[in-house]
Design a protein around this motif. Structure first.
Motif, PDB file in Angstrom:
ATOM      1  N   LEU A  16       0.834  -1.204   0.000  1.00  0.00           N
ATOM      2  CA  LEU A  16       0.000   0.000   0.000  1.00  0.00           C
ATOM      3  C   LEU A  16       0.869   1.253   0.000  1.00  0.00           C
ATOM      4  N   ASP A  17       1.918   1.259   0.815  1.00  0.00           N
ATOM      5  CA  ASP A  17       2.836   2.402   0.855  1.00  0.00           C
ATOM      6  C   ASP A  17       3.538   2.587  -0.483  1.00  0.00           C
ATOM      7  N   SER A  18       3.968   1.476  -1.075  1.00  0.00           N
ATOM      8  CA  SER A  18       4.651   1.547  -2.358  1.00  0.00           C
ATOM      9  C   SER A  18       3.726   2.108  -3.445  1.00  0.00           C
ATOM     10  N   ARG A  19       2.506   1.625  -3.487  1.00  0.00           N
ATOM     11  CA  ARG A  19       1.535   2.118  -4.490  1.00  0.00           C
ATOM     12  C   ARG A  19       1.200   3.585  -4.258  1.00  0.00           C
ATOM     13  N   ALA A  22      -7.539   0.277   8.206  1.00  0.00           N
ATOM     14  CA  ALA A  22      -7.269   1.010   6.962  1.00  0.00           C
ATOM     15  C   ALA A  22      -8.295   2.114   6.773  1.00  0.00           C
ATOM     16  N   GLN A  23      -7.793   3.325   6.614  1.00  0.00           N
ATOM     17  CA  GLN A  23      -8.648   4.466   6.318  1.00  0.00           C
ATOM     18  C   GLN A  23      -8.491   4.796   4.837  1.00  0.00           C
ATOM     19  N   PRO A  24      -9.565   5.165   4.168  1.00  0.00           N
ATOM     20  CA  PRO A  24      -9.467   5.445   2.732  1.00  0.00           C
ATOM     21  C   PRO A  24      -8.553   6.643   2.462  1.00  0.00           C
ATOM     22  N   VAL A  25      -7.770   6.524   1.398  1.00  0.00           N
ATOM     23  CA  VAL A  25      -6.894   7.610   0.951  1.00  0.00           C
ATOM     24  C   VAL A  25      -7.628   8.336  -0.159  1.00  0.00           C
ATOM     25  N   THR A  26      -7.711   9.635  -0.040  1.00  0.00           N
ATOM     26  CA  THR A  26      -8.366  10.438  -1.077  1.00  0.00           C
ATOM     27  C   THR A  26      -7.354  11.386  -1.679  1.00  0.00           C
ATOM     28  N   LEU A  77      -5.019   1.203  -5.125  1.00  0.00           N
ATOM     29  CA  LEU A  77      -5.007   1.618  -3.718  1.00  0.00           C
ATOM     30  C   LEU A  77      -6.307   1.250  -3.019  1.00  0.00           C
ATOM     31  N   ARG A  78      -7.409   1.496  -3.670  1.00  0.00           N
ATOM     32  CA  ARG A  78      -8.703   1.159  -3.071  1.00  0.00           C
ATOM     33  C   ARG A  78      -8.822  -0.343  -2.822  1.00  0.00           C
ATOM     34  N   GLY A  79      -8.344  -1.138  -3.789  1.00  0.00           N
ATOM     35  CA  GLY A  79      -8.386  -2.591  -3.619  1.00  0.00           C
ATOM     36  C   GLY A  79      -7.515  -3.056  -2.461  1.00  0.00           C
ATOM     37  N   LEU A  80      -6.334  -2.478  -2.344  1.00  0.00           N
ATOM     38  CA  LEU A  80      -5.449  -2.840  -1.232  1.00  0.00           C
ATOM     39  C   LEU A  80      -6.027  -2.406   0.114  1.00  0.00           C
ATOM     40  N   GLN A  81      -6.683  -1.251   0.121  1.00  0.00           N
ATOM     41  CA  GLN A  81      -7.324  -0.787   1.362  1.00  0.00           C
ATOM     42  C   GLN A  81      -8.439  -1.727   1.787  1.00  0.00           C
ATOM     43  N   GLU A  82      -9.204  -2.216   0.809  1.00  0.00           N
ATOM     44  CA  GLU A  82     -10.281  -3.153   1.132  1.00  0.00           C
ATOM     45  C   GLU A  82      -9.719  -4.460   1.696  1.00  0.00           C
ATOM     46  N   LYS A  83      -8.638  -4.947   1.112  1.00  0.00           N
ATOM     47  CA  LYS A  83      -8.014  -6.168   1.612  1.00  0.00           C
ATOM     48  C   LYS A  83      -7.493  -5.968   3.034  1.00  0.00           C
ATOM     49  N   LEU A  84      -6.893  -4.813   3.275  1.00  0.00           N
ATOM     50  CA  LEU A  84      -6.370  -4.523   4.609  1.00  0.00           C
ATOM     51  C   LEU A  84      -7.507  -4.374   5.608  1.00  0.00           C
ATOM     52  N   LYS A  85      -8.605  -3.797   5.178  1.00  0.00           N
ATOM     53  CA  LYS A  85      -9.769  -3.634   6.054  1.00  0.00           C
ATOM     54  C   LYS A  85     -10.354  -4.989   6.436  1.00  0.00           C
ATOM     55  N   GLN A  86     -10.315  -5.942   5.506  1.00  0.00           N
ATOM     56  CA  GLN A  86     -10.817  -7.283   5.794  1.00  0.00           C
ATOM     57  C   GLN A  86      -9.904  -8.013   6.783  1.00  0.00           C
TER      58      GLN A  86
END
Length: 189
Positions: free
Chosen positions: A10-13, A180-184, A165-174
């Motif tokens: 997530l950080d890399s992306r 994981a907080q959404p990045v805008t 990023l959104r996909g990785l955030q969803e995986k981390l949230k699961q």
């Protein structure tokens, strides 16, 4: 362990996305500067040649493009754009167009075909000795066209990066609910 790897990805992306956004903003500023320089040079040419000497009345009745915008797939699988000369052949188009033997008689027919296929410089519509500012305007707009193609490619990369990023955030949230907080981001929309 999976959450730590996911966070590193997530950080890399996110760093890649921020770099792409920075490049996109720089190209937008460069495009604006090129267009501004082009209009300034065009107005200088109109002043030097006269307002009626550089205008729509001098355009050719039949215009042919000098460049075209091509699209293809980049190494990372994303779509990319570039500007190519009109009439330039891609490697797939090179080769014999006809099968069998041809009989060549005379040079007049081939000379006519070659002269009609070569794109004409639009600056010649305004005379043979055009001011340097008109050539500068043409060069500035050509560079702007290349920048616009680069910007379109970058915008596709930015959109793809956001979706990743959104996909990785969803995986981390699961994996870790509430972690994981959404990045805008504001660029591009």
């Amino acid at each position: 362990m999976a959450a730590a790897e996911l966070r590193a990805e997530l950080d890399s992306r996110l760093l890649q996305l921020l770099g792409d956004l920075e490049d996109l903003e720089a190209k937008r500023a460069a495009l604006n500067a090129r267009v501004e320089q082009g209009w300034l040079a065009l107005s200088q040419a109109r002043y030097a040649m006269g307002a009626k000497a550089v205008g729509p009345l001098q355009y050719a009745s039949r215009m042919e493009p000098q460049v075209c915008v091509c699209t293809g797939e980049a190494q990372d699988g994303l779509q990319r754009f570039w500007v190519a000369r009109a009439g330039a052949q891609t490697p797939e188009e090179v080769g014999p167009r006809e099968t069998g033997l041809r009989r060549r008689k005379g040079l007049t027919r081939t000379a006519e075909l070659e002269s009609s296929q070569a794109p004409r410089d639009p600056l010649n519509w305004f005379g043979i000795l055009v001011p340097h500012s008109l050539r500068q305007a043409q060069a500035s707009f050509r560079e702007g066209l290349q920048l616009a193609a680069d910007m379109a490619t970058l915008q596709i990369r930015v959109d793809w990066g956001r979706s990743q990023l959104r996909g990785l955030q969803e995986k981390l949230k699961q994996l870790e609910p509430g972690a994981a907080q959404p990045v805008t981001t504001e660029a591009g929309q």
